[in-house]
Write an enzyme that holds these catalytic residues in place. Structure first.
Site, PDB file in Angstrom:
ATOM      1  N   ASN A   9       1.603 -30.436 -17.659  1.00  0.00           N
ATOM      2  CA  ASN A   9       0.770 -31.526 -17.140  1.00  0.00           C
ATOM      3  C   ASN A   9       0.141 -31.048 -15.834  1.00  0.00           C
ATOM      4  O   ASN A   9       0.835 -30.896 -14.831  1.00  0.00           O
ATOM      5  CB  ASN A   9       1.667 -32.757 -16.904  1.00  0.00           C
ATOM      6  CG  ASN A   9       0.936 -33.887 -16.194  1.00  0.00           C
ATOM      7  OD1 ASN A   9      -0.296 -33.858 -16.073  1.00  0.00           O
ATOM      8  ND2 ASN A   9       1.685 -34.873 -15.725  1.00  0.00           N
ATOM      9  N   LYS A  11      -1.984 -32.590 -13.942  1.00  0.00           N
ATOM     10  CA  LYS A  11      -2.290 -33.672 -12.987  1.00  0.00           C
ATOM     11  C   LYS A  11      -3.721 -33.485 -12.449  1.00  0.00           C
ATOM     12  O   LYS A  11      -4.576 -33.000 -13.179  1.00  0.00           O
ATOM     13  CB  LYS A  11      -1.226 -33.713 -11.890  1.00  0.00           C
ATOM     14  CG  LYS A  11       0.193 -33.724 -12.483  1.00  0.00           C
ATOM     15  CD  LYS A  11       1.266 -34.011 -11.506  1.00  0.00           C
ATOM     16  CE  LYS A  11       2.614 -34.006 -12.221  1.00  0.00           C
ATOM     17  NZ  LYS A  11       3.718 -34.391 -11.373  1.00  0.00           N
ATOM     18  N   HIS A 100       3.052 -41.847 -17.537  1.00  0.00           N
ATOM     19  CA  HIS A 100       3.606 -40.964 -16.502  1.00  0.00           C
ATOM     20  C   HIS A 100       3.969 -41.805 -15.277  1.00  0.00           C
ATOM     21  O   HIS A 100       3.291 -42.800 -14.980  1.00  0.00           O
ATOM     22  CB  HIS A 100       2.585 -39.879 -16.124  1.00  0.00           C
ATOM     23  CG  HIS A 100       3.197 -38.810 -15.272  1.00  0.00           C
ATOM     24  ND1 HIS A 100       3.384 -38.975 -13.916  1.00  0.00           N
ATOM     25  CD2 HIS A 100       3.702 -37.600 -15.598  1.00  0.00           C
ATOM     26  CE1 HIS A 100       3.988 -37.881 -13.445  1.00  0.00           C
ATOM     27  NE2 HIS A 100       4.188 -37.033 -14.439  1.00  0.00           N
ATOM     28  N   GLU A 102       3.447 -41.400 -12.275  1.00  0.00           N
ATOM     29  CA  GLU A 102       2.341 -41.551 -11.310  1.00  0.00           C
ATOM     30  C   GLU A 102       1.380 -42.654 -11.767  1.00  0.00           C
ATOM     31  O   GLU A 102       0.804 -43.361 -10.948  1.00  0.00           O
ATOM     32  CB  GLU A 102       1.646 -40.195 -11.118  1.00  0.00           C
ATOM     33  CG  GLU A 102       2.533 -39.259 -10.303  1.00  0.00           C
ATOM     34  CD  GLU A 102       2.434 -37.793 -10.664  1.00  0.00           C
ATOM     35  OE1 GLU A 102       1.449 -37.375 -11.309  1.00  0.00           O
ATOM     36  OE2 GLU A 102       3.375 -37.033 -10.297  1.00  0.00           O
ATOM     37  N   GLU A 172      11.495 -38.202 -17.341  1.00  0.00           N
ATOM     38  CA  GLU A 172      11.125 -37.618 -16.054  1.00  0.00           C
ATOM     39  C   GLU A 172      11.700 -38.473 -14.924  1.00  0.00           C
ATOM     40  O   GLU A 172      11.110 -39.501 -14.550  1.00  0.00           O
ATOM     41  CB  GLU A 172       9.603 -37.557 -15.915  1.00  0.00           C
ATOM     42  CG  GLU A 172       8.937 -36.660 -16.947  1.00  0.00           C
ATOM     43  CD  GLU A 172       7.629 -36.065 -16.417  1.00  0.00           C
ATOM     44  OE1 GLU A 172       7.450 -34.857 -16.557  1.00  0.00           O
ATOM     45  OE2 GLU A 172       6.804 -36.811 -15.852  1.00  0.00           O
ATOM     46  N   GLY A 178       7.980 -32.982  -8.599  1.00  0.00           N
ATOM     47  CA  GLY A 178       7.258 -32.388  -7.463  1.00  0.00           C
ATOM     48  C   GLY A 178       8.109 -32.219  -6.221  1.00  0.00           C
ATOM     49  O   GLY A 178       7.583 -31.962  -5.139  1.00  0.00           O
ATOM     50  N   SER A 216      10.462 -30.734 -11.752  1.00  0.00           N
ATOM     51  CA  SER A 216      10.798 -29.459 -11.095  1.00  0.00           C
ATOM     52  C   SER A 216      11.381 -28.420 -12.045  1.00  0.00           C
ATOM     53  O   SER A 216      12.301 -27.684 -11.667  1.00  0.00           O
ATOM     54  CB  SER A 216      11.728 -29.698  -9.892  1.00  0.00           C
ATOM     55  OG  SER A 216      11.085 -30.517  -8.928  1.00  0.00           O
TER      56      SER A 216
HETATM   57  P1  13P Z   1       6.799 -30.969 -11.465  1.00  0.00           P
HETATM   58  O1  13P Z   1       7.162 -29.945 -12.511  1.00  0.00           O
HETATM   59  O2  13P Z   1       5.724 -30.472 -10.525  1.00  0.00           O
HETATM   60  O3  13P Z   1       7.991 -31.519 -10.773  1.00  0.00           O
HETATM   61  O4  13P Z   1       6.094 -32.206 -12.235  1.00  0.00           O
HETATM   62  C1  13P Z   1       6.727 -32.763 -13.345  1.00  0.00           C
HETATM   63  C2  13P Z   1       5.821 -33.742 -13.988  1.00  0.00           C
HETATM   64  O5  13P Z   1       5.543 -34.788 -13.432  1.00  0.00           O
HETATM   65  C3  13P Z   1       5.273 -33.408 -15.297  1.00  0.00           C
HETATM   66  O6  13P Z   1       4.650 -34.495 -15.892  1.00  0.00           O
END
Ligand code: 13P
Length: 254
Positions: A9, A11, A100, A102, A172, A178, A216
């Protein structure tokens, strides 16, 4: 060997130019038999760019699946700023991320809205990648499994058992996204095992359900996480932005 789903992903990262460079590197890396020999039955790779980079990704994707990070459930009309399923299908997208954290947290997408999106995506024959997971506060107050129950039962409420089986789920934990602080493999396994049981009660059985872990994931923690029995793959953010580190996640596993 179990099939591994390696999904990236991106983003709000990667311009069209950067996307082109990524796939040039990716196609060179995929000449390596240690990866390409597994692609298909043992390994499925997908990348989810921003809408504006989807066409560039399609041009260079080779055997990699290209999907979108979001979609609206209506097919057309007065919905300024939104993108529809027919628009994504026309570009060649077969997969869409829905829910997601976010989108849930920053853009306030509700379980009700996500249920409508899931239904529309499945009706159109696309594969949703449906994300769920708890915040740190929810984990620390012992609410994790209640959060799964709420997000999954409400999110899946408009779907038949057969439709639920076509979803790729992604656990997740919000606190691991992140932050560089992944869930331990035991924490991730416990969560995926619990949710597999929950989803299996809403569908026709546990075996066919695919659950990815995201938060992560890096080459150095990939082997432990991907070796867990209830984890079918990884939804990777930061480490998916470079073709090398993305593929190193699978190399670490095999
Ligand atoms: P990270 O791997 O940067 O922690 O992000 C995970 C994520 O949100 C994938 O959708």
């Amino acid at each position: 060997m179990k099939k591994i789903y390696l999904y990236g992903n991106w983003k709000m990262n990667m311009t069209c130019g950067e996307t082109k460079d990524f796939f040039a590197k990716m196609s060179r890396a995929l000449e390596d038999e240690s990866i390409s020999g597994h692609l298909g039955t043992e390994l499925e790779i997908a990348v989810f760019p921003a809408y504006t980079s989807i066409a560039s990704a399609m041009a260079g994707k080779g055997r990699v699946i290209v999907g979108a990070q979001n979609v609206y459930f209506e097919h057309k009309g007065a919905f300024t700023g939104e993108v529809s399923i027919p628009m994504l299908s026309e570009l060649g997208c077969t997969h869409v991320i829905i829910g997601h954290s976010e989108r849930r947290q920053i853009f306030k997408e509700s379980n009700e809205l996500l249920a409508s999106k899931l239904k529309a995506v499945l009706d159109a024959g696309l594969t949703p990648v449906f994300c769920y997971g708890e915040t740190l506060e929810e984990r620390e107050s012992g609410e994790t499994f209640n959060v799964f129950r709420e997000q999954l039962t409400q999110g899946l409420s408009k779907l038949s058992k057969d439709e639920i089986e076509r979803i790729i789920f992604a656990y997740e934990p919000v606190w691991a996204i992140g932050t560089g602080k992944s869930a331990t493999s035991e924490e991730a396994e416990d969560a995926c095992k619990y949710s597999r049981e929950l989803i299996s009660k809403l569908s026709n059985g546990a075996e066919r359900i695919v659950i990815l872990y995201g938060g992560s994931v890096k080459p150095d923690n990939a082997k432990e996480l991907l070796s867990m029995p209830d984890i079918n793959g990884a939804l990777v953010g930061g480490a998916s932005l470079k073709a090398e580190s993305f593929l190193d996640i699978y190399k670490a596993y095999v």
